[in-house]
Every structure is written in C-alpha cells, then in structure tokens.
Design an enzyme around this catalytic site. Structure first.
Site, short mmCIF file in Angstrom:
data_model
loop_
_atom_site.label_atom_id
_atom_site.label_comp_id
_atom_site.label_asym_id
_atom_site.label_seq_id
_atom_site.Cartn_x
_atom_site.Cartn_y
_atom_site.Cartn_z
N GLU A 28 56.22 20.94 31.10
CA GLU A 28 57.36 21.11 32.00
C GLU A 28 57.00 22.02 33.17
O GLU A 28 56.27 23.01 33.02
CB GLU A 28 58.55 21.68 31.22
CG GLU A 28 59.07 20.68 30.20
CD GLU A 28 60.32 21.15 29.47
OE1 GLU A 28 61.14 20.29 29.09
OE2 GLU A 28 60.47 22.37 29.25
N CYS A 41 57.25 27.07 39.11
CA CYS A 41 56.73 27.65 37.86
C CYS A 41 55.84 26.59 37.20
O CYS A 41 56.33 25.51 36.82
CB CYS A 41 57.88 28.05 36.95
SG CYS A 41 57.38 28.84 35.41
N CYS A 48 51.51 26.69 23.40
CA CYS A 48 50.91 28.02 23.54
C CYS A 48 50.49 28.50 22.16
O CYS A 48 51.21 28.30 21.18
CB CYS A 48 51.89 29.00 24.17
SG CYS A 48 51.16 30.64 24.51
N CYS A 52 54.38 34.40 20.74
CA CYS A 52 55.41 35.40 21.05
C CYS A 52 56.72 34.92 20.42
O CYS A 52 57.15 33.79 20.63
CB CYS A 52 55.56 35.57 22.55
SG CYS A 52 54.07 36.23 23.35
N CYS A 55 59.90 33.23 22.34
CA CYS A 55 59.60 32.18 23.32
C CYS A 55 59.66 30.80 22.68
O CYS A 55 58.98 30.54 21.68
CB CYS A 55 58.22 32.42 23.93
SG CYS A 55 57.74 31.19 25.16
N GLY A 101 52.29 28.04 28.15
CA GLY A 101 50.93 28.46 27.90
C GLY A 101 50.59 29.83 28.44
O GLY A 101 51.32 30.42 29.23
N GLU A 102 49.46 30.36 28.00
CA GLU A 102 48.88 31.61 28.49
C GLU A 102 47.77 31.26 29.48
O GLU A 102 46.71 30.76 29.10
CB GLU A 102 48.32 32.42 27.32
CG GLU A 102 47.35 33.53 27.67
CD GLU A 102 47.90 34.56 28.66
OE1 GLU A 102 47.29 34.72 29.73
OE2 GLU A 102 48.93 35.20 28.34
N SER A 133 50.93 35.23 35.39
CA SER A 133 51.54 36.05 34.34
C SER A 133 50.71 35.95 33.07
O SER A 133 50.37 34.85 32.62
CB SER A 133 52.97 35.57 34.06
OG SER A 133 53.55 36.30 33.00
N SER A 155 53.41 40.31 30.89
CA SER A 155 54.52 40.13 29.96
C SER A 155 54.47 41.27 28.94
O SER A 155 53.84 41.16 27.89
CB SER A 155 54.42 38.77 29.26
OG SER A 155 54.54 37.72 30.19
N LEU A 156 55.16 42.35 29.26
CA LEU A 156 55.07 43.57 28.47
C LEU A 156 56.03 43.54 27.28
O LEU A 156 55.63 43.60 26.13
CB LEU A 156 55.35 44.77 29.38
CG LEU A 156 55.08 46.15 28.80
CD1 LEU A 156 53.66 46.29 28.31
CD2 LEU A 156 55.43 47.21 29.83
N HIS A 157 57.33 43.55 27.56
CA HIS A 157 58.39 43.29 26.58
C HIS A 157 58.59 44.36 25.52
O HIS A 157 59.48 44.21 24.67
CB HIS A 157 58.18 41.95 25.89
CG HIS A 157 58.00 40.79 26.83
ND1 HIS A 157 58.87 40.56 27.87
CD2 HIS A 157 57.04 39.83 26.90
CE1 HIS A 157 58.46 39.48 28.53
NE2 HIS A 157 57.36 39.03 27.97
N ASN A 232 66.96 34.30 26.91
CA ASN A 232 67.58 32.98 26.99
C ASN A 232 67.54 32.33 25.60
O ASN A 232 66.46 31.98 25.11
CB ASN A 232 66.84 32.10 28.00
CG ASN A 232 66.99 32.61 29.41
OD1 ASN A 232 68.10 32.78 29.90
ND2 ASN A 232 65.87 32.89 30.07
N CYS A 275 63.61 31.08 31.79
CA CYS A 275 62.43 31.76 31.25
C CYS A 275 62.47 31.76 29.73
O CYS A 275 63.46 32.13 29.11
CB CYS A 275 62.40 33.19 31.78
SG CYS A 275 60.96 34.11 31.23
#
Length: 300
Positions: A28, A41, A48, A52, A55, A101-102, A133, A155-157, A232, A275
């Site tokens: 996507e 994006c 991935c 995480c 996600c 993906g990363e 990212s 992407s800290l979080h 989300n 996101c």
C-alpha cells in the site's frame, strides 16, 4: 514495476493505492494532501519482520523486500494518478519512507530508489523533502549517513528500554543508548539540523507525565522535534488511543522545555490509510499471522 490492484479515496482527500507486486502480494502507498505540500508515503517491504506490537503491518507477517523498481514504481504510479498543478508542478512534493516495512532492512534497494528520487534526471527532489523513517537499525543508520543522508525520522515510541523492549522489539538488539548515539552521528551529515522522533500515543503504556519527563532526559543532547501520533486502532490490537487530555499534557511538558511538538492529524483512517494501519496483501513466510489469530482465539 508494480501494477495497480485497487485505489481508494478518503473523505479528507487522502488517497491509497494497493499495488500488485506478484505471487499474491500487494503493498500500500498513500498520498496525503496538505496546504503547502503533497506527501507520498512509500512502502519498502511486503509486510515487516520487526513485529512492533502496535502496528497493523507488523501483524501481517513478512514475505520479502521490494526491489528498487517496485519502490520507485510507487512514486511513478502516484505521480501518474495525481498529475500536476496548474503551474505544471508535481502535486507530490515530498516523499516519506514510512509505509509498509523497515526501510533500512532493505538497505541497498531503498538507497538506490532514494538516489533516483534525488537525481536531477530522476524526480529531482531535495534531500530535505525526502524522509526515511527507521525503528532503529543502528549499523544501517551509520551507512545511510555516509552514502545517502536524507532527512531522518526515528520511530521511538518509548522513553526507556523497559517499555521499548516490549513494543519495539528491535530495541533488545539496539537499545536506546546506542540509538541515541547513532542519531547524534547522523546529524553530522544530515540535510536538516534535527532528528524527528515519532511517538505513538498508547493509553496507559507510554503517555503519562513521568514518561514525558523521561523522554526529555533521554534526548537532552540531541537536536530534535517530536511528532506525537494518536494510536490508530485496528482489530485485536490490544491497545487504546491516548485521550486528548493525556496527549495535550504530554505535548505541553515537551513544549515547556523548548521542543517543537506536532500532533499528527489522523488522515485517511476511514480507508485504513492512517499511520500504523497499512496492511496490504502479504503471503506471510513467518507464520506470524497464524500466531496472532491463535492469540485472538485463545482470548475469546
């Protein structure tokens, strides 16, 4: 080059395309319109592998890396669909490698695609208008700094290793001390003089005032800005979005220390384009989909 499977338009102007990349897999790509720019994006992998926990893409499992052609093909398709402005300028002015993906786990193909985006004979974008990212693959961050230093978002979080180990498992391999050091090194050659830290707001997990204070201490020596992302939801995620009040207090604590803080608008959530919601069509090689389905069944 990927082919178009389906396209959707959100009520807020966001557009999402599902692109066929063969063998039953689809990725996507999302276009986000704003007043001063149009941001695409872009995905870098089919699924991935980093898992995480908040996600949706991570829950879908992993199939393979995308080729350079499949990555740049997303920009080609979107440019074709969006066209140009009345002044003959491309509608897409910015690209963010923040899709499925990363990106740094597919280093060579992603860098080749970035170089096409930046080349004057390609898409001619400036390094400041292309953002990658990463969840924190430290050796690859150092390689990117040397070969193609675009703008960087991390992407800290989480404000500490205990929380991040749980929600961003790659932290167990590259803990926060190593990640912060890599961010400092990256800034030596970055096109912007700051790192953007992305921080998803999860109710009761990482959104309390004490977490904000820990976060301030963590990044004290790194020029940065924060992008707070209201979670989300997706089915069986196990998480809830932080309240507006919790997000406001968290933001104000950071701002009081002089940090620039934005709260990301939730765009395209009516078409699952926000996101953390991108899921695509993944022929999972990791058996992760089956694992998550079993967890859901066990909890019913």
């Amino acid at each position: 080059m990927p082919s178009l499977m389906t396209g959707q338009a959100s009520s807020d102007g966001t557009r999402k395309w599902l692109l066929d990349v063969g063998t039953g897999n689809g990725v996507e790509t999302v276009f986000i319109p704003e007043d001063e720019r149009g941001t695409l994006c872009v995905s870098s992998q089919v699924g991935c592998a980093l898992e995480c926990t908040f996600c949706s893409t991570g829950r879908q499992g992993f199939n393979r890396n995308l080729s350079t052609a499949e990555i740049i093909g997303q920009l080609w398709w979107a440019n074709k669909a969006m066209g140009v402005t009345p002044k003959n300028e491309r509608v897409i002015s910015n690209v963010v490698m923040m899709g499925m993906g990363e990106p740094l786990a597919n280093f060579d193909n992603v860098v080749s695609a970035l170089q096409i985006m930046l080349d004057d004979h390609g898409y001619g974008l400036s390094r400041r208008r292309v953002t990658l990212s990463t969840s924190g693959l430290v050796p690859q961050m150092d390689r990117l700094r040397e070969v193609c230093p675009v703008a960087l978002a991390v992407s800290l979080h989480a404000p500490n290793d205990a929380i991040r180990d749980q929600i961003v498992p790659i932290n167990k391999k590259y803990p926060l001390r190593e990640l912060m050091a890599a961010c400092s090194r990256y800034l030596e050659k970055a096109p912007r003089d700051f790192i953007t830290f992305e921080y998803v707001m999860l109710d009761g997990v990482n959104d309390r005032p004490e977490h904000a204070r820990q976060l301030i201490e963590l990044v004290r020596d790194i020029p940065c800005k924060f992008n707070l992302i209201p979670f989300n939801p997706f089915p069986n995620s196990g998480y809830d979005r932080s309240s507006n009040n919790a997000i406001r207090i968290f933001r104000e604590l950071l701002q009081e220390q002089g940090y620039v803080v934005t709260v990301r608008k939730t765009r395209g959530d009516d078409i699952d384009a926000a996101c953390g919601q991108l899921a695509g069509q993944v022929q999972d090689k990791t058996r992760r989909q089956a694992k998550w389905m079993q967890i859901v069944e066990d909890n019913q």
